[in-house]
Motif scaffolding. Sequence first.
Motif, PDB file in Angstrom:
ATOM      1  N   THR A 247       8.220  -0.825 -13.223  1.00  0.00           N
ATOM      2  CA  THR A 247       6.971  -0.902 -12.468  1.00  0.00           C
ATOM      3  C   THR A 247       6.283   0.461 -12.527  1.00  0.00           C
ATOM      4  O   THR A 247       6.848   1.440 -13.020  1.00  0.00           O
ATOM      5  CB  THR A 247       7.242  -1.296 -11.005  1.00  0.00           C
ATOM      6  N   SER A 248       5.078   0.525 -12.013  1.00  0.00           N
ATOM      7  CA  SER A 248       4.296   1.765 -12.132  1.00  0.00           C
ATOM      8  C   SER A 248       3.640   2.125 -10.801  1.00  0.00           C
ATOM      9  O   SER A 248       2.488   2.554 -10.770  1.00  0.00           O
ATOM     10  CB  SER A 248       3.235   1.621 -13.227  1.00  0.00           C
ATOM     11  N   TYR A 249       4.373   1.950  -9.707  1.00  0.00           N
ATOM     12  CA  TYR A 249       3.844   2.330  -8.406  1.00  0.00           C
ATOM     13  C   TYR A 249       3.758   3.854  -8.289  1.00  0.00           C
ATOM     14  O   TYR A 249       4.577   4.571  -8.883  1.00  0.00           O
ATOM     15  CB  TYR A 249       4.747   1.798  -7.289  1.00  0.00           C
ATOM     16  N   PRO A 250       2.814   4.370  -7.519  1.00  0.00           N
ATOM     17  CA  PRO A 250       2.816   5.811  -7.238  1.00  0.00           C
ATOM     18  C   PRO A 250       4.140   6.202  -6.581  1.00  0.00           C
ATOM     19  O   PRO A 250       4.652   5.468  -5.718  1.00  0.00           O
ATOM     20  CB  PRO A 250       1.639   5.991  -6.267  1.00  0.00           C
ATOM     21  N   ALA A 251       4.710   7.318  -6.983  1.00  0.00           N
ATOM     22  CA  ALA A 251       5.980   7.774  -6.397  1.00  0.00           C
ATOM     23  C   ALA A 251       5.693   8.375  -5.025  1.00  0.00           C
ATOM     24  O   ALA A 251       5.695   9.589  -4.825  1.00  0.00           O
ATOM     25  CB  ALA A 251       6.656   8.776  -7.312  1.00  0.00           C
ATOM     26  N   ALA A 252       5.456   7.491  -4.081  1.00  0.00           N
ATOM     27  CA  ALA A 252       5.062   7.876  -2.729  1.00  0.00           C
ATOM     28  C   ALA A 252       5.615   6.838  -1.764  1.00  0.00           C
ATOM     29  O   ALA A 252       5.996   5.736  -2.171  1.00  0.00           O
ATOM     30  CB  ALA A 252       3.534   7.934  -2.633  1.00  0.00           C
ATOM     31  N   PRO A 253       5.698   7.145  -0.472  1.00  0.00           N
ATOM     32  CA  PRO A 253       6.143   6.134   0.490  1.00  0.00           C
ATOM     33  C   PRO A 253       5.268   4.889   0.415  1.00  0.00           C
ATOM     34  O   PRO A 253       4.040   4.986   0.341  1.00  0.00           O
ATOM     35  CB  PRO A 253       5.990   6.831   1.845  1.00  0.00           C
ATOM     36  N   MET A 254       5.894   3.713   0.425  1.00  0.00           N
ATOM     37  CA  MET A 254       5.168   2.452   0.300  1.00  0.00           C
ATOM     38  C   MET A 254       5.593   1.481   1.385  1.00  0.00           C
ATOM     39  O   MET A 254       6.753   1.457   1.797  1.00  0.00           O
ATOM     40  CB  MET A 254       5.426   1.800  -1.067  1.00  0.00           C
TER      41      MET A 254
ATOM     42  N   GLU B 275       8.365  -3.855   5.116  1.00  0.00           N
ATOM     43  CA  GLU B 275       9.423  -3.081   4.481  1.00  0.00           C
ATOM     44  C   GLU B 275       8.883  -1.739   4.000  1.00  0.00           C
ATOM     45  O   GLU B 275       7.784  -1.648   3.447  1.00  0.00           O
ATOM     46  CB  GLU B 275       9.980  -3.851   3.283  1.00  0.00           C
ATOM     47  N   LEU B 276       9.683  -0.697   4.210  1.00  0.00           N
ATOM     48  CA  LEU B 276       9.338   0.654   3.782  1.00  0.00           C
ATOM     49  C   LEU B 276      10.264   1.103   2.656  1.00  0.00           C
ATOM     50  O   LEU B 276      11.485   0.944   2.755  1.00  0.00           O
ATOM     51  CB  LEU B 276       9.475   1.626   4.958  1.00  0.00           C
ATOM     52  N   LEU B 277       9.693   1.659   1.598  1.00  0.00           N
ATOM     53  CA  LEU B 277      10.439   2.360   0.556  1.00  0.00           C
ATOM     54  C   LEU B 277       9.929   3.791   0.518  1.00  0.00           C
ATOM     55  O   LEU B 277       8.710   4.012   0.478  1.00  0.00           O
ATOM     56  CB  LEU B 277      10.242   1.722  -0.823  1.00  0.00           C
ATOM     57  N   ASP B 278      10.858   4.780   0.557  1.00  0.00           N
ATOM     58  CA  ASP B 278      10.390   6.159   0.441  1.00  0.00           C
ATOM     59  C   ASP B 278      10.143   6.495  -1.021  1.00  0.00           C
ATOM     60  O   ASP B 278      10.383   5.681  -1.921  1.00  0.00           O
ATOM     61  CB  ASP B 278      11.362   7.130   1.117  1.00  0.00           C
TER      62      ASP B 278
ATOM     63  N   CYS C  77       0.863  -1.182   0.000  1.00  0.00           N
ATOM     64  CA  CYS C  77       0.000   0.000   0.000  1.00  0.00           C
ATOM     65  C   CYS C  77       0.902   1.235   0.000  1.00  0.00           C
ATOM     66  O   CYS C  77       2.088   1.142   0.344  1.00  0.00           O
ATOM     67  CB  CYS C  77      -0.947   0.018   1.188  1.00  0.00           C
ATOM     68  N   TRP C  78       0.351   2.368  -0.391  1.00  0.00           N
ATOM     69  CA  TRP C  78       1.140   3.595  -0.404  1.00  0.00           C
ATOM     70  C   TRP C  78       0.479   4.650   0.467  1.00  0.00           C
ATOM     71  O   TRP C  78      -0.699   4.547   0.804  1.00  0.00           O
ATOM     72  CB  TRP C  78       1.369   4.097  -1.825  1.00  0.00           C
TER      73      TRP C  78
ATOM     74  N   LEU D 240      21.774  12.003  -3.976  1.00  0.00           N
ATOM     75  CA  LEU D 240      20.507  11.299  -3.795  1.00  0.00           C
ATOM     76  C   LEU D 240      20.665  10.281  -2.670  1.00  0.00           C
ATOM     77  O   LEU D 240      21.750   9.718  -2.496  1.00  0.00           O
ATOM     78  CB  LEU D 240      20.100  10.580  -5.081  1.00  0.00           C
ATOM     79  N   GLY D 241      19.585  10.031  -1.943  1.00  0.00           N
ATOM     80  CA  GLY D 241      19.642   9.064  -0.848  1.00  0.00           C
ATOM     81  C   GLY D 241      18.387   8.245  -0.741  1.00  0.00           C
ATOM     82  O   GLY D 241      17.613   8.399   0.217  1.00  0.00           O
ATOM     83  N   PRO D 242      18.114   7.353  -1.689  1.00  0.00           N
ATOM     84  CA  PRO D 242      16.944   6.476  -1.551  1.00  0.00           C
ATOM     85  C   PRO D 242      16.948   5.760  -0.214  1.00  0.00           C
ATOM     86  O   PRO D 242      18.004   5.329   0.261  1.00  0.00           O
ATOM     87  CB  PRO D 242      17.106   5.501  -2.721  1.00  0.00           C
ATOM     88  N   LEU D 243      15.780   5.633   0.376  1.00  0.00           N
ATOM     89  CA  LEU D 243      15.648   5.074   1.727  1.00  0.00           C
ATOM     90  C   LEU D 243      14.805   3.816   1.677  1.00  0.00           C
ATOM     91  O   LEU D 243      13.736   3.782   1.058  1.00  0.00           O
ATOM     92  CB  LEU D 243      15.013   6.113   2.642  1.00  0.00           C
ATOM     93  N   VAL D 244      15.293   2.772   2.344  1.00  0.00           N
ATOM     94  CA  VAL D 244      14.558   1.517   2.451  1.00  0.00           C
ATOM     95  C   VAL D 244      14.764   0.992   3.860  1.00  0.00           C
ATOM     96  O   VAL D 244      15.848   1.150   4.439  1.00  0.00           O
ATOM     97  CB  VAL D 244      15.037   0.496   1.393  1.00  0.00           C
ATOM     98  N   GLY D 245      13.718   0.428   4.438  1.00  0.00           N
ATOM     99  CA  GLY D 245      13.848   0.041   5.836  1.00  0.00           C
ATOM    100  C   GLY D 245      13.115  -1.218   6.210  1.00  0.00           C
ATOM    101  O   GLY D 245      12.045  -1.512   5.674  1.00  0.00           O
TER     102      GLY D 245
END
Length: 462
Positions: free
Chosen positions: A264-271, A248-251, A222-223, A364-369
């Motif tokens: 992929t075509s996910y909304p560019a939003a936290p997921m 898992e979180l992706l910013d 979900c986003w 740039l600093g992509p974040l994943v958690g």
Amino acid sequence: MTSEALLSRLRDVAGDRLSTGTAVREHHSRSESHHHGVLPDAVVFPASTAEVQAIVAACAEYRCPMTAFGAGSSLEGHVVPVHGGISVDLTRMNRIVRLNAEDLDVTVEAGVTRKQLEKHLRSSGLMFPLDPGADATLGGMASTRASGTTAVRYGTMRDAVLALTVVTANGRAIRTGSRARKSSAGYDLTRLFVGAEGTLGIITELTLRLHGRPEAVAAATCWFDSIDDAVASVIAIIQLGIPVARIELLDEVQVDAVNRHSRTSYPAAPMLFFEFHGLSAANVAEHAAEVSGIVEAQNGHDFTRADSPEARAAMWQARHDAFHASLALRPGSRAWTTDVCVPISRLADCIRETKADLATSHLLGPLVGHVGDGNFHLIMPVDPASAEDLAEAERITDRLVERALAMDGTCSGEHGVGLGKMRFLEQEHGPAALDVMRAIKQALDPLNLMNPGKILPEAGSR
């Protein structure tokens, strides 16, 4: 330089499994991290614990540094042989020694990889759930106290390792425990060596705790409009005790990178990405419905569930592609990857302040958690030849760690210390605790030959 006399001794042990070739040495000079490589003088490929003992004894006699090497997938420079010497590559020690299905444990040599073990267990109804992302060796995972995406439910390598065989700096092999699920007998040597990053000895064999393979599995995504809403959902899920196997979180920066890299075509939003393990499809559906209700209350959008193996794999591919997707944002770069872990109640604050730092940076600093246990990572693509890039990545890392420590967190939730996090240990643990660590190192490795230059700062270093 390593003496010819020592190389001759090592050839007597390993024969043509000793290499001084440039290509082999270059491969063993670095890992996946941004840290600059250092060539070992030679690389040796032992095939048994007895050979490791002979190698260590010979290196000890000639006062030669040793650095254990597995898959080379570590992220804080653990396998860089900063003082040269011998790189001890354990990948040929790849036997699965004994599977005890009734007791839910397995004994493996240190060079067995996570995927190799998974393939071996596939028909047994059992699994080893820890997934750090890379197909790391299990010896390396124990050395760095790795965890990964399933730690929120199944714990880390600290919880998974029942016993070890370790070759210490004098060439002796010791067994640190048994297959019993608990013991009150003596010092806990197993946990001393788990996370020691090869600075106290070389792990050659592990006995690992297994788990029953779940009867039913589902995944979901979900986003959210904001990171705060996503983290608030995670906190509620954990506090209510819903048994989620992965959270898992992706910013939005990471999601955009994945969309570009993986089409992929996910909304560019936290997921958030979820996985549910249960005894039945109904059990899994119940847990998924509970989570769906929580994320909806926290302004989550498009909660989408996947049940078939194919649909789950497609959904999780975005998370698995995060590292390479981040590097693709800047072709030719290397990843400066760092992680911290904080109490989950401080997670949103830590992420929010970190993203504010990144907003003012040229990097740039992509974040994943692995946000179910308060752990998150930055993957900053840098030009390793650019002093400006490296200084800025170090600045962001320093501020991130200082922030985490101020929130009663740790400088590394799972990457380990290696070269990259040494300067933070005294701030995190205090000088008295570091003195105890140095005393342990001195007692077990008085000549400082086992992976020197890692974890504990050496005299004169920063």
